[in-house]
Scaffold this active site. Structure first.
Site, short mmCIF file in Angstrom:
data_model
loop_
_atom_site.label_atom_id
_atom_site.label_comp_id
_atom_site.label_asym_id
_atom_site.label_seq_id
_atom_site.Cartn_x
_atom_site.Cartn_y
_atom_site.Cartn_z
N HIS A 25 13.94 -15.23 -4.23
CA HIS A 25 12.67 -15.47 -3.54
C HIS A 25 12.25 -16.92 -3.80
O HIS A 25 12.61 -17.49 -4.83
CB HIS A 25 11.63 -14.50 -4.14
CG HIS A 25 10.32 -14.48 -3.45
ND1 HIS A 25 9.31 -15.37 -3.72
CD2 HIS A 25 9.83 -13.65 -2.49
CE1 HIS A 25 8.25 -15.09 -2.97
NE2 HIS A 25 8.55 -14.05 -2.21
N ASP B 224 13.59 -11.52 -12.26
CA ASP B 224 12.44 -11.35 -11.37
C ASP B 224 12.41 -9.87 -10.98
O ASP B 224 13.22 -9.41 -10.17
CB ASP B 224 12.63 -12.27 -10.15
CG ASP B 224 11.58 -12.06 -9.09
OD1 ASP B 224 10.73 -11.15 -9.24
OD2 ASP B 224 11.60 -12.82 -8.10
N GLN C 273 10.47 -6.68 -7.27
CA GLN C 273 10.84 -5.63 -6.32
C GLN C 273 11.53 -4.43 -6.98
O GLN C 273 11.95 -3.51 -6.29
CB GLN C 273 11.76 -6.19 -5.23
CG GLN C 273 11.11 -7.25 -4.35
CD GLN C 273 9.94 -6.71 -3.51
OE1 GLN C 273 9.71 -5.50 -3.42
NE2 GLN C 273 9.22 -7.62 -2.88
N LYS D 248 2.50 -4.88 -6.24
CA LYS D 248 3.68 -4.26 -5.62
C LYS D 248 4.03 -2.94 -6.32
O LYS D 248 5.05 -2.33 -6.03
CB LYS D 248 4.88 -5.21 -5.70
CG LYS D 248 4.72 -6.47 -4.83
CD LYS D 248 5.99 -7.28 -4.88
CE LYS D 248 5.82 -8.71 -4.44
NZ LYS D 248 5.55 -8.88 -3.03
N CYS E 267 9.96 -15.25 2.68
CA CYS E 267 10.03 -16.17 1.52
C CYS E 267 11.43 -16.20 0.93
O CYS E 267 11.60 -16.29 -0.31
CB CYS E 267 9.00 -15.82 0.45
SG CYS E 267 7.32 -15.87 1.05
#
Ligand code: C6P
Length: 406
Positions: free
Chosen positions: A119, A197, A200, A223, A363
């Protein structure tokens, strides 16, 4: 079970001309009653500054805020509560690590290894740091199926001995779940620090930082059914201790004199200013929501939904799916193109049917470039989505095609 879950989300009951099929959960999830009510109750009955007041209301707010730190520690299985830093989101957490490492730890000529599926939140801070510190960034390419090319990853580790590896746990475009545990072990062999990261993955599968053995991990509250404006940066204690602060001001200090300032110990060192108290407490409620269902159950159910969606999308002629075609090592995120129809047109026409999806580069422009695309349509599912919503999506896509191809 699913109706019990859906009942907890007031927005899903919204009835316009068309019922809402909310399929943009990778951007942000909807919020369950428990989160809404926790935040409402906090502002109505408990609101006070944390870490400052000596009166009962402020002490109670501080205790509740700090109890969420313990909750997050337990949720991601961190060794110590001081390893949990509240941030404003994944972007802020990644920026803290990049800026901290770039300050003293990295030197001109050092290599940073990222992947083509990162991202912009991972890429752009490093590009800025690289420009200032003369660092070199290498990108691991993807396979045609949309997985990180592990062969090239190993070669780049051996060739450049990077000081840092930044990798997304789950791609926000392809849904690919990366083997971050294995990738971390390989990176550590050449002495690289690893930032995962988890923006998600955090709402879709158990995330255990000790098992992954990553050095840093970042995610956002919004999220994972929590509020916006809050997130978490996890870092190994000894590494966070070495990093300089990111935001300077109140609360992060030990002592300020005219000559100099000394900084507070972890985690305060990284939480300068008034923190997002209600949001942190709302994040705690979101974690309870996830734990009540159970991350293992969520993963199992979402995997069935993923298999269903993949089968359904495969039947649409002219649809090209980006990313893995099977449900293993995959989260319920599906990006695709439809021959001859611009992604933005598709998303606009789906919206007229009450179906909310995202269109654009999400993104992740480098990822799109590696598939020779500017944009795609993205459908992203979560715990409250159903096979019938996927059926509705498929019917709507076929109708859009008929209109365009007529
Ligand atoms: N992705 C989407 O895909 P923030 O905006 O700080 O909450 O999260 C940033 C971020 C970092 N990493 C990954 C893998 C992400 O997917 C995101 C956010 C959103 O729709 C917005 S672009």
């Amino acid at each position: 079970m699913i109706s019990e879950i859906r009942n907890q989300f007031p927005i899903l009951k919204k009835r316009g001309a068309k019922p809402l099929a909310y399929l943009d959960n990778a951007a942000t999830t909807q919020k369950p009653l428990a989160v809404l009510e926790t935040i409402d109750e906090f502002y109505r009955t408990k609101n006070a500054p944390v870490h400052r007041g000596v009166y009962a209301l402020a002490e109670a707010a501080t205790a509740e805020y700090e109890s969420v730190r313990d909750h997050v520690q337990d949720f991601i299985n961190a060794k110590q509560r001081e390893e949990i830093i509240f941030t404003s989101g994944a972007t802020a957490g990644i920026n803290m690590v990049v800026s901290g490492l770039a300050a003293d730890y990295l030197h001109a000529g050092d290599h940073i290894l990222l992947s083509d599926m990162e991202h912009h939140a991972m890429i752009v801070p490093w590009q800025d740091a690289a420009r200032r510190k003369k660092l070199k960034i290498d990108f691991v390419p993807l396979t045609a199926e949309g997985r990180i090319n592990l062969g090239v990853y190993k070669k780049l580790l051996a060739k450049h001995k990077p000081k840092f590896v930044g990798v997304t746990h789950v791609s926000n475009v392809l849904g690919t779940e990366n083997p971050v545990r294995e990738m971390t072990a390989l990176a550590h062999k050449v002495g690289a620090l690893v930032l995962v990261d988890a923006a998600q993955s955090i709402a879709h599968m158990p995330v255990d930082v000790q098992k992954l053995n990553c050095d840093f991990l970042a995610f956002s509250g919004h999220k994972m059914y929590g509020p916006t404006g809050v997130g978490v940066l996890y870092g190994k204690y000894e590494l966070l201790e070495r990093l300089p602060p990111y935001i300077f001001g109140g609360h992060m200090i030990e002592q300020v004199t005219r000559a100099k300032t000394t900084y507070a110990p972890l985690p305060e060192k990284f939480e300068g200013g008034t923190p997002p108290v209600a949001e942190v407490i709302g994040l705690g409620a979101a974690i309870s929501f996830l734990q009540n269902i159970g991350l293992k159950n969520i993963k199992k159910e979402e995997s069935k939904l993923t298999a269903y969606a993949l089968r359904a999308l495969k039947n649409i002629s002219g649809l090209t799916l980006l990313g893995p075609a099977t449900a293993d090592a995959r989260a319920p995120i599906f990006s695709f193109t439809l021959k001859g129809i611009h992604p933005h047109d598709i998303a606009t026409l789906l919206d007229r049917e009450g179906i909310a999806v995202r269109a654009g580069h999400h993104c992740a422009q480098i990822l799109h470039e590696s598939f020779s695309l500017d944009a795609s349509v993205r459908v992203s599912l979560c715990v409250y989505n159903t096979p019938s919503e996927i059926d509705r999506l498929v019917r709507a896509l076929v109708t859009i095609q008929k209109r365009f191809y007529a």
